[in-house]
Design a protein around this motif. Sequence first.
Motif, mmCIF file in Angstrom:
data_model
loop_
_atom_site.group_PDB
_atom_site.id
_atom_site.type_symbol
_atom_site.label_atom_id
_atom_site.label_comp_id
_atom_site.label_asym_id
_atom_site.label_seq_id
_atom_site.Cartn_x
_atom_site.Cartn_y
_atom_site.Cartn_z
ATOM 1 N N LEU A 138 104.595 6.997 5.057
ATOM 2 C CA LEU A 138 104.570 6.643 6.457
ATOM 3 C C LEU A 138 105.548 5.617 6.601
ATOM 4 N N VAL A 139 104.798 5.150 7.895
ATOM 5 C CA VAL A 139 105.545 3.794 8.126
ATOM 6 C C VAL A 139 104.474 3.196 9.539
ATOM 7 N N THR A 147 108.228 -3.512 10.923
ATOM 8 C CA THR A 147 107.241 -2.250 10.201
ATOM 9 C C THR A 147 107.014 -2.159 9.106
ATOM 10 N N VAL A 149 106.791 0.023 5.800
ATOM 11 C CA VAL A 149 106.961 1.805 5.248
ATOM 12 C C VAL A 149 106.998 1.822 3.294
ATOM 13 N N HIS A 170 113.010 10.728 8.238
ATOM 14 C CA HIS A 170 111.864 11.055 8.929
ATOM 15 C C HIS A 170 111.080 9.782 10.011
ATOM 16 N N GLU A 171 110.552 8.982 8.646
ATOM 17 C CA GLU A 171 109.554 7.848 9.142
ATOM 18 C C GLU A 171 110.252 7.077 9.746
ATOM 19 N N HIS A 174 109.769 8.710 13.768
ATOM 20 C CA HIS A 174 108.503 7.563 13.423
ATOM 21 C C HIS A 174 108.953 6.358 15.012
ATOM 22 N N GLU A 253 106.270 15.455 14.620
ATOM 23 C CA GLU A 253 106.889 15.448 13.465
ATOM 24 C C GLU A 253 107.449 16.876 13.115
ATOM 25 N N SER A 260 115.194 13.129 11.392
ATOM 26 C CA SER A 260 116.058 12.819 10.190
ATOM 27 C C SER A 260 117.189 13.614 10.145
ATOM 28 N N CYS A 297 101.168 10.562 8.015
ATOM 29 C CA CYS A 297 101.955 10.636 7.007
ATOM 30 C C CYS A 297 103.513 11.419 6.752
ATOM 31 N N PHE A 298 104.358 12.317 6.386
ATOM 32 C CA PHE A 298 105.218 13.510 5.658
ATOM 33 C C PHE A 298 104.984 14.073 5.959
#
Length: 639
Positions: A138-139, A147, A149, A170-171, A174, A253, A260, A297-298
Amino acid sequence: MNFFEHQTRARRRTGLLVVYFTLALLLTMAAVNLAGLLAWHWLLQPISLAAWLRSPAALWLAGITLLVVAGGSAVRFWQLRGGGSALAGMLQARRIDPDTHLAEERQLVNVVEEMAIASGIPVPQLFVLDNEPAINALVAGFRPTETSVIVTRGALQQLDRDELQGVIAHEFSHVFNADMRLNLRLIAALAGILAIGKTGEFLMHSMRYGSHRSGRNNGAAAVFVVGAALMAIGYIGLFFGRLIKAAISRQRELLADAGSVQFTRNPAGIAGALIRIRNGDGSHLNSRHAEDMSHMCFGETLTFRLRGLLATHPSVDERLAALGTPWLARARVDARQRSATATAPAPESAPAQTHAFAETATAMAAAMPPVARAADTVGTVTPAHLGYARRIHESIPEHLHTALHRSDEAELVMYALVLSVSDGAPGVLLDTLALPPASAERVSQRLRQIQALGTRLRLPLADLAIPALKQAPQADRDRLLARLDTLIRADQRVTLFEFVLTHILADHLGHGAHRNPTVAFRSYRPLAADIRLLLSVMVHASGARDDTATRQFRGLSAAVLPPGTALLPISECKLDALSRALQRLARLTPLLKAGLVDACADAVLADGRVQVAEAELLRAVCTLLDCPMPPLFTSDQTT
């Protein structure tokens, strides 16, 4: 939808969160009063609904409910006031030393550093959940340029480099889609609703303990019943909390998955990570905070009943199908192979999958819209940016890279960066800092190394040093910023790079660096003088002079300043005034920042080339405006 539109929509979603929270609070208050009515009716004396609603007890229960919910939310918000690093502390995540020698952590550091350089933000702080064997990440943070990570131990141990890069991309999506701040606020808001159930649990335990000592009476029984009812209401609150999170986060998501692929042009990376989750040990977490961060979360952190209604993520199969049908087929084949033999090999490496499904990657890349404006590149990463970042990363000598990962050595590198652009004699300037002889000698060594590297690595060196510098106590950070100011003013001249360096470092190392500036201006008009100064500085920094500078300024200012606004002479373009102007401009509404970024980028590109000094100033402006700007290329530039 670009970065600025995402920021604007995120603010609207914050308003939607307020509506959801208010509805949940009203329903909770009604349920608590219903429990109070039933307890009074059965255990004390019969009472009608109308009489109950007029009674002081109903008002007290409503007030106490409001106090518990507001108090629970306020406590959690206070716990998370430090942003991503505060969340990492709540989760008991371990900070990853940038100078780590563990292979899997070193791989994560390299991937995140490349992504940060490519996207134009300082390197995020990195944390690992050592007790989590599943794959997840997650970020978190309140600002795009500030930020943290957080990854699980399972992600570090099970993912190869391409898969890890897919998860990190992906993060980062976000970050650029403005999900982080909303996610942290959602944790705080829902903590208040869930506090009702915890209060009921406390009442039940206290009455059960008290009954063993003093015997049960009607009052104690009533409190016990109310406690049981509050626990039941807590589950209702949990249901509504999950419903709110599902409503806000599920589509985010899929958008982050698409981001990504856009960033890496390699769907094999994120697809490989999803396949490992699907066919391996999953993504569920053991942490007692798994519920709190399920929407961040991912992968899913919990098993959900009523999955179609309450799940915060689409199913893994849905996500793989969205990346392209071959990936879902690949996952099913891999699952059959795993079930056929206990010694089945792990999924093929991402490069092999990329070759097998290159057609999917090409189709997705072709579907991405072309970039028409500089503002459209904010919050995006392309393969060209990643390639540039990788070359920058590889250009830094290993010994210098190692120094950037240690807070004491990184501080000396910052002094050397300032000396590399100063007019005075380095030895004389260094004397103003009164450093120990050994430290002064290391600064001189770093200065020679930096001068040998050329100018394009100056800002990346600062970006790479920020995570290590953040590990120092705030008093040490303040001392570093004060020494840099002393060093810069020692030669009676402040260069553009010195302005850029000190403002970026102050923005990330100073007090309240994690705080997001509030929107105070929804029009350019009250900031006309600040915009005029900013664009005048950009024009003069581009090297334009006389009539050329006047024409250039007129073209840049047409969309953001009143007609007839004149270019400021270079003598009136003071950097101290620019600093104050940028503080005010940072409080513009996001969509209006896009016009400023476009104007500043047009000034840089006016002569068809991107000079290092121009690029550095543009990056500083975008950082202080909270707009992550990737490296700016002309049509014929790739570096």
